[in-house]
Scaffold this active site. Structure first.
Site, PDB file in Angstrom:
ATOM      1  N   ASP A 199    -117.887 -16.340 -69.016  1.00  0.00           N
ATOM      2  CA  ASP A 199    -116.819 -16.739 -69.923  1.00  0.00           C
ATOM      3  C   ASP A 199    -115.507 -16.327 -69.260  1.00  0.00           C
ATOM      4  O   ASP A 199    -115.247 -15.137 -69.047  1.00  0.00           O
ATOM      5  CB  ASP A 199    -116.981 -16.069 -71.296  1.00  0.00           C
ATOM      6  CG  ASP A 199    -116.012 -16.667 -72.312  1.00  0.00           C
ATOM      7  OD1 ASP A 199    -114.896 -17.055 -71.910  1.00  0.00           O
ATOM      8  OD2 ASP A 199    -116.367 -16.729 -73.506  1.00  0.00           O
ATOM      9  N   ARG A 250    -102.957  -4.339 -78.225  1.00  0.00           N
ATOM     10  CA  ARG A 250    -103.196  -5.109 -76.999  1.00  0.00           C
ATOM     11  C   ARG A 250    -101.898  -5.774 -76.556  1.00  0.00           C
ATOM     12  O   ARG A 250    -101.222  -6.413 -77.351  1.00  0.00           O
ATOM     13  CB  ARG A 250    -104.279  -6.162 -77.263  1.00  0.00           C
ATOM     14  CG  ARG A 250    -104.761  -6.877 -76.013  1.00  0.00           C
ATOM     15  CD  ARG A 250    -105.932  -7.783 -76.301  1.00  0.00           C
ATOM     16  NE  ARG A 250    -105.558  -8.893 -77.186  1.00  0.00           N
ATOM     17  CZ  ARG A 250    -106.292  -9.988 -77.375  1.00  0.00           C
ATOM     18  NH1 ARG A 250    -107.456 -10.104 -76.772  1.00  0.00           N
ATOM     19  NH2 ARG A 250    -105.880 -10.941 -78.193  1.00  0.00           N
ATOM     20  N   TYR A 268    -106.009 -22.498 -74.156  1.00  0.00           N
ATOM     21  CA  TYR A 268    -104.791 -22.216 -74.941  1.00  0.00           C
ATOM     22  C   TYR A 268    -104.244 -20.822 -74.658  1.00  0.00           C
ATOM     23  O   TYR A 268    -103.218 -20.448 -75.205  1.00  0.00           O
ATOM     24  CB  TYR A 268    -105.042 -22.395 -76.448  1.00  0.00           C
ATOM     25  CG  TYR A 268    -106.276 -21.707 -76.980  1.00  0.00           C
ATOM     26  CD1 TYR A 268    -106.286 -20.341 -77.211  1.00  0.00           C
ATOM     27  CD2 TYR A 268    -107.429 -22.430 -77.248  1.00  0.00           C
ATOM     28  CE1 TYR A 268    -107.413 -19.709 -77.693  1.00  0.00           C
ATOM     29  CE2 TYR A 268    -108.570 -21.803 -77.745  1.00  0.00           C
ATOM     30  CZ  TYR A 268    -108.563 -20.449 -77.970  1.00  0.00           C
ATOM     31  OH  TYR A 268    -109.690 -19.824 -78.434  1.00  0.00           O
ATOM     32  N   LYS A 269    -104.924 -20.047 -73.799  1.00  0.00           N
ATOM     33  CA  LYS A 269    -104.444 -18.703 -73.453  1.00  0.00           C
ATOM     34  C   LYS A 269    -103.512 -18.832 -72.245  1.00  0.00           C
ATOM     35  O   LYS A 269    -102.436 -19.394 -72.365  1.00  0.00           O
ATOM     36  CB  LYS A 269    -105.641 -17.788 -73.230  1.00  0.00           C
ATOM     37  CG  LYS A 269    -106.415 -17.577 -74.556  1.00  0.00           C
ATOM     38  CD  LYS A 269    -107.713 -16.856 -74.439  1.00  0.00           C
ATOM     39  CE  LYS A 269    -108.313 -16.669 -75.837  1.00  0.00           C
ATOM     40  NZ  LYS A 269    -109.721 -16.286 -75.818  1.00  0.00           N
ATOM     41  N   PHE A 279    -117.143 -10.906 -76.294  1.00  0.00           N
ATOM     42  CA  PHE A 279    -116.354 -11.537 -77.354  1.00  0.00           C
ATOM     43  C   PHE A 279    -117.296 -12.010 -78.476  1.00  0.00           C
ATOM     44  O   PHE A 279    -118.334 -12.590 -78.201  1.00  0.00           O
ATOM     45  CB  PHE A 279    -115.575 -12.714 -76.759  1.00  0.00           C
ATOM     46  CG  PHE A 279    -114.546 -13.280 -77.675  1.00  0.00           C
ATOM     47  CD1 PHE A 279    -113.299 -12.684 -77.789  1.00  0.00           C
ATOM     48  CD2 PHE A 279    -114.812 -14.401 -78.438  1.00  0.00           C
ATOM     49  CE1 PHE A 279    -112.334 -13.212 -78.642  1.00  0.00           C
ATOM     50  CE2 PHE A 279    -113.854 -14.936 -79.295  1.00  0.00           C
ATOM     51  CZ  PHE A 279    -112.610 -14.339 -79.398  1.00  0.00           C
TER      52      PHE A 279
HETATM   53  C1  LIG Z   1    -110.563 -16.593 -76.884  1.00  0.00           C
HETATM   54  C2  LIG Z   1    -112.016 -16.507 -76.512  1.00  0.00           C
HETATM   55  C3  LIG Z   1    -112.960 -17.400 -77.042  1.00  0.00           C
HETATM   56  C4  LIG Z   1    -112.535 -18.388 -78.094  1.00  0.00           C
HETATM   57  O1  LIG Z   1    -113.453 -19.416 -78.299  1.00  0.00           O
HETATM   58  P1  LIG Z   1    -113.021 -20.653 -79.205  1.00  0.00           P
HETATM   59  O2  LIG Z   1    -114.227 -21.486 -79.269  1.00  0.00           O
HETATM   60  O3  LIG Z   1    -111.845 -21.295 -78.565  1.00  0.00           O
HETATM   61  O4  LIG Z   1    -112.614 -20.116 -80.544  1.00  0.00           O
HETATM   62  C5  LIG Z   1    -114.271 -17.307 -76.602  1.00  0.00           C
HETATM   63  N1  LIG Z   1    -114.651 -16.355 -75.699  1.00  0.00           N
HETATM   64  C6  LIG Z   1    -113.757 -15.487 -75.181  1.00  0.00           C
HETATM   65  C7  LIG Z   1    -114.198 -14.470 -74.183  1.00  0.00           C
HETATM   66  C8  LIG Z   1    -112.423 -15.520 -75.582  1.00  0.00           C
HETATM   67  O5  LIG Z   1    -111.539 -14.640 -75.088  1.00  0.00           O
END
Ligand SMILES: *Cc1c(COP(=O)(O)O)cnc(C)c1O
Length: 419
Positions: free
Chosen positions: A201, A379, A226-227, A124
């Site tokens: 992560d 997706r 939040y997911k 990511f």
């Molecule tokens: C959604 C996501 C993030 C988001 O990070 P934020 O700090 O909340 O913006 C980070 N890493 C992964 C793998 C994600 O899917």
């Protein structure tokens, strides 16, 4: 042939079907983006109203004794119910991005003889950016491992990137685009054999797949709430530090919430015992209360049932796309851009098509919310806590109509500012 009646029968037999009533749902829309922003749990509405009107509105600063331990209280709830971790190994704070920085910095500085951080090429973006910045500011090296965009990083490629210079390997358990699911214990063993630490992560994995950080030997982890955890936009992230490592690692952002005897207001920074040393500043109280409700909902559903339904929904989706004759890139259809075996992916799938952006817009017009990821991927994330089998059937049926009529051609090909 899988008919709509078959999908309805699957819903009738689904042990998680009653869970849908626990969320705020607009039945006029098919929501297949729970992996990006999870639905609002009904319980959260009441809890936040009470917190705003009574706690903030009336009690004001007198409410702090009830708020101060929220990061640890909700951290424990996540640890025990979703991560296979022990109490006092997880806290909620900051964003995933900031927590990743804190833990990666700590891991690098705990191993002065090792100057390399390993990351996968399709990790990511925020993770890659943070690690690149950290490496540049510490004279370390970021070693990027190439990988198949649809299948995730291969064990052999990871192994080849490991040597005695590596301090840390940072990987997503479930890839944000492909959904590819890694083998946490196997990767962790590989990294440990090279003497390095591993930082997972879990943003696209937590709440979707069972995770066993303790038995899997994981060192460090971060993830979004939040997911699949349904904490709401911008809700605070979690971080995990294995108990045995906590006293060896230091928080590079020495804030007062990570301070021993915080309200003594001492001159020198003395870290708190345990994982709480990784707290920084004042927690987001409303966001943390919302996460608590989201996690409770998943705990009630149970991770094994959520995982079974997540696999069933994505498998149904892929089977229906194939049944509609759309899994054929040479005939104007899609290529599957995720592992085909549901056991090897999380709860979302990607379909590749040169006009994926336009197709995504055409679906939106027909009441199906999915999202687009570069390059040219559609997706689809049917979150198991509240998505019905018949919604997947209807979504694929609308996709079939959109593809047959080429109604997507009418949408601008320029990709929007937010995808
Ligand atoms: C959604 C996501 C993030 C988001 O990070 P934020 O700090 O909340 O913006 C980070 N890493 C992964 C793998 C994600 O899917």
């Amino acid at each position: 042939v899988i008919t709509r009646a078959d999908a309805l029968a699957l819903d009738a037999a689904d042990p998680l079907a009653p869970r849908r009533a626990h969320y705020v749902v607009d039945d006029s829309v098919i929501y297949l983006d729970g992996n990006s922003l999870g639905r609002l749990p009904r319980a959260t509405v009441g809890v936040l109203r009470e917190a705003v009107e009574q706690q903030w509105g009336q009690a004001l600063v007198r409410a702090w004794p009830g708020w101060i331990d929220l990061p640890s209280r909700v951290g424990d709830l996540i640890a025990v119910n979703l991560l296979g971790a022990r109490p006092a190994e997880v806290v909620l704070c900051d964003s995933t991005t900031v927590n990743l920085y804190k833990l990666a910095h700590a891991a690098l500085h705990a191993q002065p003889g090792r100057r390399v951080i390993v990351v996968a090429e399709d990790e990511f973006p925020t993770d890659r950016y943070v690690l690149a910045g950290l490496a540049a500011s510490c004279g370390a090296e970021l070693r990027v491992v190439g990988c198949d965009p649809d299948d995730g990083p291969a064990l052999e490629a990871l192994e080849a990137a490991l040597d005695q210079d590596v301090a840390l390997v940072c990987l997503s358990l479930v890839g944000y685009r492909s959904g590819a699911l890694l083998d946490l214990p196997a990767v962790t063993r590989l990294v440990h054999a090279a003497g390095a630490l591993v930082l997972w992560d879990l943003s696209h994995a937590a709440g979707a797949v069972p995770i066993d950080l303790q038995d899997g030997g994981a060192d460090l982890a971060v993830g979004c709430t939040y997911k699949y955890l349904n904490g709401g936009p911008g809700s605070p992230a979690f971080l995990y530090v294995r108990r045995e490592l906590q006293e060896r690692l230091g928080n590079p952002i020495q804030g007062w919430f990570g301070q021993y005897d915080q309200f003594a207001m001492g001159l020198a920074h003395v870290p708190r015992a345990g994982v709480a040393r990784f707290l920084t500043g004042t927690p987001s109280v409303l966001g943390t209360l919302a996460v608590e409700q989201g996690v409770r909902g998943l705990a009630e559903a149970g991770l094994p049932a959520l995982r079974a339904k997540g696999m069933a929904l994505t498998a149904l989706l892929v089977d229906l796309v194939e049944q509609a004759g759309l899994l054929d890139p040479d005939a104007g259809g899609f290529a599957l851009a995720s592992p085909r075996d549901p056991a090897r992916r999380g709860s979302h799938v990607c379909l590749q098509h040169p006009q994926a952006w336009q197709i995504c817009q055409a679906l939106l017009e027909r009441g199906v919310v999915a999202d687009f990821r570069v390059p040219v991927r559609l997706r689809l994330g049917p979150a198991p806590a509240y998505t019905r089998h018949v919604e997947v059937w209807d979504a694929v049926d609308r996709l079939r109509e959109v593809m047959a009529a080429r109604s997507y051609d009418a949408h601008p090909s320029a990709v929007g500012a937010v995808t």
